[in-house]
Scaffold this motif. Structure first.
Motif, mmCIF file in Angstrom:
data_model
loop_
_atom_site.group_PDB
_atom_site.id
_atom_site.type_symbol
_atom_site.label_atom_id
_atom_site.label_comp_id
_atom_site.label_asym_id
_atom_site.label_seq_id
_atom_site.Cartn_x
_atom_site.Cartn_y
_atom_site.Cartn_z
ATOM 1 N N LEU A 10 33.761 46.397 45.003
ATOM 2 C CA LEU A 10 33.145 47.130 46.114
ATOM 3 C C LEU A 10 32.193 46.246 46.905
ATOM 4 O O LEU A 10 32.100 46.356 48.134
ATOM 5 C CB LEU A 10 32.422 48.377 45.595
ATOM 6 N N ASP A 11 31.498 45.331 46.225
ATOM 7 C CA ASP A 11 30.606 44.409 46.915
ATOM 8 C C ASP A 11 31.395 43.495 47.850
ATOM 9 O O ASP A 11 31.038 43.334 49.017
ATOM 10 C CB ASP A 11 29.819 43.583 45.898
ATOM 11 N N TYR A 12 32.487 42.910 47.348
ATOM 12 C CA TYR A 12 33.287 42.018 48.186
ATOM 13 C C TYR A 12 33.958 42.779 49.331
ATOM 14 O O TYR A 12 34.030 42.287 50.458
ATOM 15 C CB TYR A 12 34.319 41.259 47.349
ATOM 16 N N LEU A 13 34.433 43.979 49.053
ATOM 17 C CA LEU A 13 35.023 44.795 50.108
ATOM 18 C C LEU A 13 33.967 45.143 51.157
ATOM 19 O O LEU A 13 34.226 45.061 52.359
ATOM 20 C CB LEU A 13 35.654 46.057 49.519
ATOM 21 N N LEU A 114 38.561 52.908 37.340
ATOM 22 C CA LEU A 114 39.473 51.864 37.799
ATOM 23 C C LEU A 114 40.898 52.063 37.309
ATOM 24 O O LEU A 114 41.845 51.658 37.975
ATOM 25 C CB LEU A 114 38.975 50.475 37.367
ATOM 26 N N ASP A 115 41.061 52.685 36.159
ATOM 27 C CA ASP A 115 42.422 52.866 35.617
ATOM 28 C C ASP A 115 43.076 54.176 36.065
ATOM 29 O O ASP A 115 44.176 54.514 35.624
ATOM 30 C CB ASP A 115 42.429 52.753 34.096
ATOM 31 N N GLU A 128 53.560 53.386 42.030
ATOM 32 C CA GLU A 128 52.446 53.721 41.138
ATOM 33 C C GLU A 128 51.424 52.595 41.128
ATOM 34 O O GLU A 128 51.770 51.424 40.977
ATOM 35 C CB GLU A 128 52.960 53.975 39.720
ATOM 36 N N VAL A 129 50.167 52.964 41.304
ATOM 37 C CA VAL A 129 49.068 51.993 41.335
ATOM 38 C C VAL A 129 47.869 52.571 40.596
ATOM 39 O O VAL A 129 47.810 53.761 40.328
ATOM 40 C CB VAL A 129 48.630 51.661 42.785
ATOM 41 N N THR A 130 46.914 51.703 40.318
ATOM 42 C CA THR A 130 45.622 52.150 39.801
ATOM 43 C C THR A 130 44.578 51.936 40.885
ATOM 44 O O THR A 130 44.796 51.186 41.842
ATOM 45 C CB THR A 130 45.213 51.360 38.551
ATOM 46 N N LEU A 131 43.444 52.566 40.722
ATOM 47 C CA LEU A 131 42.346 52.338 41.663
ATOM 48 C C LEU A 131 41.981 50.856 41.671
ATOM 49 O O LEU A 131 41.683 50.300 42.728
ATOM 50 C CB LEU A 131 41.132 53.194 41.294
ATOM 51 N N HIS A 132 42.039 50.218 40.521
ATOM 52 C CA HIS A 132 41.748 48.789 40.453
ATOM 53 C C HIS A 132 42.682 48.003 41.374
ATOM 54 O O HIS A 132 42.233 47.156 42.156
ATOM 55 C CB HIS A 132 41.882 48.298 39.003
ATOM 56 N N GLN A 133 43.972 48.295 41.317
ATOM 57 C CA GLN A 133 44.936 47.606 42.181
ATOM 58 C C GLN A 133 44.652 47.870 43.662
ATOM 59 O O GLN A 133 44.752 46.966 44.487
ATOM 60 C CB GLN A 133 46.360 48.051 41.849
ATOM 61 N N LEU A 135 41.768 48.636 45.035
ATOM 62 C CA LEU A 135 40.570 47.898 45.435
ATOM 63 C C LEU A 135 40.880 46.422 45.669
ATOM 64 O O LEU A 135 40.442 45.835 46.663
ATOM 65 C CB LEU A 135 39.469 48.056 44.388
ATOM 66 N N VAL A 136 41.642 45.815 44.771
ATOM 67 C CA VAL A 136 42.020 44.410 44.962
ATOM 68 C C VAL A 136 42.833 44.271 46.243
ATOM 69 O O VAL A 136 42.601 43.358 47.047
ATOM 70 C CB VAL A 136 42.803 43.873 43.737
ATOM 71 N N HIS A 137 43.770 45.191 46.454
ATOM 72 C CA HIS A 137 44.594 45.164 47.661
ATOM 73 C C HIS A 137 43.727 45.242 48.920
ATOM 74 O O HIS A 137 43.917 44.488 49.877
ATOM 75 C CB HIS A 137 45.600 46.315 47.632
ATOM 76 N N MET A 138 42.734 46.137 48.917
ATOM 77 C CA MET A 138 41.905 46.314 50.109
ATOM 78 C C MET A 138 40.926 45.157 50.307
ATOM 79 O O MET A 138 40.589 44.829 51.447
ATOM 80 C CB MET A 138 41.178 47.652 50.069
ATOM 81 N N VAL A 139 40.465 44.532 49.232
ATOM 82 C CA VAL A 139 39.643 43.331 49.392
ATOM 83 C C VAL A 139 40.479 42.253 50.084
ATOM 84 O O VAL A 139 40.027 41.601 51.032
ATOM 85 C CB VAL A 139 39.099 42.830 48.034
#
Length: 197
Positions: A10-13, A114-115, A128-133, A135-139
């Motif tokens: 979230l910080d990097y995003l 995150l999971d 199918e994705v996780t919130l973690h994925q 977040l990484v995608h949006m960063v």
């Protein structure tokens, strides 16, 4: 102190989001909207696109629709309608949409782990994705477009940096940029000459 994974993402995003907004500041209505590449890439359009994407990934993907209408996402819309602001859409409209998208994304991240599993409808069968994925995608997505915005803005008025008084750029005050550009040009020409001989 080591932050947890969600806070780090979230910080990097957040940094990339702030850079995107900063790149639109201080420009005329024309310059913030005008196409600056052969494919029409423009600063306000990048912000509109990111707002739309965030609303989808952090909303519909996890069964948390924002309720915000995105008419440029209907099937009959031009596929690039989310990449520019119409004359009727004000800068405040687009930046406001981005602020709402960010708030919605932050709410989603606050209530989900995150999971947590979600589904990206526009990815087809393998969705199918996780919130973690996500977040990484949006960063990555926001960082990529922030890089586009860096180059577009520098081309418009020479402004550089991720935010006002960016220490990375302040340390280069007084740097001889024309000499540096000449060095890069010379190296490119020398390499091209070597490759062709």
């Amino acid at each position: 102190m080591v932050a947890d994974a969600k806070s780090t993402l979230l910080d990097y995003l957040g940094r990339a989001r702030r850079a995107m907004v900063f790149k639109t500041e201080g420009l005329s209505e024309y310059d913030v909207r005008r196409p600056l590449t052969g494919t029409g890439t423009n600063l306000l359009g990048l912000v509109k696109h990111l707002a739309s994407v965030e609303l989808g990934y952090f909303g519909d993907t996890f069964g948390r629709p924002s309720g915000i209408a995105l008419p440029w996402h209907v099937l009959s819309a031009d596929p690039n309608a989310d990449l520019f602001a119409t004359a009727e859409e004000t800068r405040a409209d687009i930046l406001g949409l981005y602020a709402k998208a960010i708030a919605h994304a932050e709410e989603t991240c606050a209530v989900l782990d995150l999971d947590t599993v979600g589904h990206v409808p526009w990815w087809g069968d393998d969705n199918e994705v996780t919130l973690h994925q996500v977040l990484v995608h949006m960063v990555a997505e926001t960082g990529r477009h922030a890089g586009h915005a860096d180059i577009l803005r520098e081309g418009l008025d020479g402004a550089v940096g991720r935010f006002p008084a960016d220490a990375n750029m302040d340390s280069m005050t007084g740097y001889d940029w024309p000499a540096h550009v000449a060095r890069v040009e010379r190296a490119a020409r020398d390499a091209a000459a070597s490759a062709s001989s």
